[in-house]
Design a protein around this motif. Structure first.
Motif, mmCIF file in Angstrom:
data_model
loop_
_atom_site.group_PDB
_atom_site.id
_atom_site.type_symbol
_atom_site.label_atom_id
_atom_site.label_comp_id
_atom_site.label_asym_id
_atom_site.label_seq_id
_atom_site.Cartn_x
_atom_site.Cartn_y
_atom_site.Cartn_z
ATOM 1 N N LEU A 115 0.826 -1.207 0.000
ATOM 2 C CA LEU A 115 0.000 0.000 0.000
ATOM 3 C C LEU A 115 0.859 1.256 0.000
ATOM 4 O O LEU A 115 0.640 2.185 -0.786
ATOM 5 C CB LEU A 115 -0.932 -0.007 1.210
ATOM 6 C CG LEU A 115 -2.167 -0.891 1.107
ATOM 7 C CD1 LEU A 115 -2.793 -1.126 2.478
ATOM 8 C CD2 LEU A 115 -3.189 -0.267 0.154
ATOM 9 N N ASP A 116 1.833 1.286 0.886
ATOM 10 C CA ASP A 116 2.688 2.464 0.983
ATOM 11 C C ASP A 116 3.463 2.676 -0.316
ATOM 12 O O ASP A 116 3.572 3.798 -0.818
ATOM 13 C CB ASP A 116 3.643 2.296 2.160
ATOM 14 C CG ASP A 116 4.234 3.612 2.642
ATOM 15 O OD1 ASP A 116 3.622 4.674 2.388
ATOM 16 O OD2 ASP A 116 5.302 3.584 3.269
ATOM 17 N N ALA A 165 -3.839 -5.551 -0.320
ATOM 18 C CA ALA A 165 -3.289 -4.222 -0.612
ATOM 19 C C ALA A 165 -3.776 -3.735 -1.968
ATOM 20 O O ALA A 165 -4.161 -2.566 -2.128
ATOM 21 C CB ALA A 165 -1.764 -4.272 -0.575
ATOM 22 N N PHE A 188 -6.112 -0.444 -2.534
ATOM 23 C CA PHE A 188 -5.586 0.603 -3.402
ATOM 24 C C PHE A 188 -6.543 0.880 -4.555
ATOM 25 O O PHE A 188 -6.812 2.040 -4.890
ATOM 26 C CB PHE A 188 -4.219 0.187 -3.939
ATOM 27 C CG PHE A 188 -3.581 1.209 -4.835
ATOM 28 C CD1 PHE A 188 -2.943 2.308 -4.306
ATOM 29 C CD2 PHE A 188 -3.630 1.061 -6.215
ATOM 30 C CE1 PHE A 188 -2.359 3.258 -5.128
ATOM 31 C CE2 PHE A 188 -3.047 1.998 -7.044
ATOM 32 C CZ PHE A 188 -2.409 3.106 -6.503
ATOM 33 N N LEU A 209 -6.068 6.707 4.880
ATOM 34 C CA LEU A 209 -5.492 5.377 5.074
ATOM 35 C C LEU A 209 -4.341 5.502 6.051
ATOM 36 O O LEU A 209 -3.353 6.183 5.777
ATOM 37 C CB LEU A 209 -5.012 4.801 3.746
ATOM 38 C CG LEU A 209 -4.337 3.427 3.820
ATOM 39 C CD1 LEU A 209 -5.345 2.355 4.248
ATOM 40 C CD2 LEU A 209 -3.696 3.064 2.489
#
Length: 205
Positions: free
Chosen positions: A14-15, A56, A60, A97
């Motif tokens: 995700l990051d 993820a 996203f 988030l």
């Protein structure tokens, strides 16, 4: 190197994807190879075997729907590198988030424009007992590629622009503010990774 099939890989995914968006990347292709240990899923005789990275990708994709815009953020404060916050506007709503990438609980206070009073909906990404226990909003993705289980979310109040939220170790929280995106942008974000530590979002000067 992250442990295979650990929720840490979903938090990293995700990051990383949001960092790519911030840098102007137009698309991300995720490799799915037979026997590849960190693929988001693999094929078997009874359907697919799901890895945390697939969650993820799902989160996203939900946030990066048509017309979505990733808001500019900056991080500061003690433990700020451990808790990450992304803010996305789209479809007339603001979504937040929060990622706790540490093995310790975290507490966050998000300060939005003081005029904002709303009730936010929170869905959590957790993995309390190994890969098979991965859940997003109380549900899991089965071998058929469909969601299973009872959806689970919680509500938190935003009063005078202030949102308080706790984060379990190695977890994420997707917060739908349920209100029009505030005009104030960018935001500066401070974060803490100790129980009781605070993360704040203020308008940048």
């Amino acid at each position: 190197c992250l442990p295979i099939r650990s929720i840490a890989t979903a938090l990293w995914g995700l990051d990383a994807m949001f960092e790519m968006v911030k840098e102007g990347v137009a698309g991300v292709d995720w490799h799915v190879r037979p026997g590849f240990p960190n693929a988001p899923f693999s094929f078997g005789p009874h359907g697919i075997t799901v890895a945390p990275e697939l969650y993820a990708m799902v989160i996203f994709a939900e946030l990066e729907r048509s017309g979505a815009r990733v808001l500019t953020t900056s991080t500061r404060g003690t433990g700020a590198s451990s808790v990450v916050l992304w803010a996305v506007s789209g479809a007339g709503h603001l979504a937040l988030l929060l990622l706790n990438k540490t093995p310790r609980p975290a507490a966050a206070t998000v300060n939005l424009p003081a005029s904002l009073d709303a009730v936010a909906t929170v869905r959590r990404l957790v993995q309390p007992a190994g890969p098979a226990s991965t859940r997003f909003g109380g549900q899991w993705i089965g071998p058929d590629g469909q969601w299973h289980g009872t959806p689970n979310s919680e509500t938190v109040a935003i009063a005078r622009g202030e949102l308080h939220l706790s984060l379990a170790p190695l977890s994420a929280a997707l917060v739908d503010v349920g209100a029009p995106t505030p005009a104030a942008n960018p935001y500066a974000i401070a974060a803490g990774s100790r129980p009781g530590a605070a993360a704040s979002v203020h308008r940048s000067t």
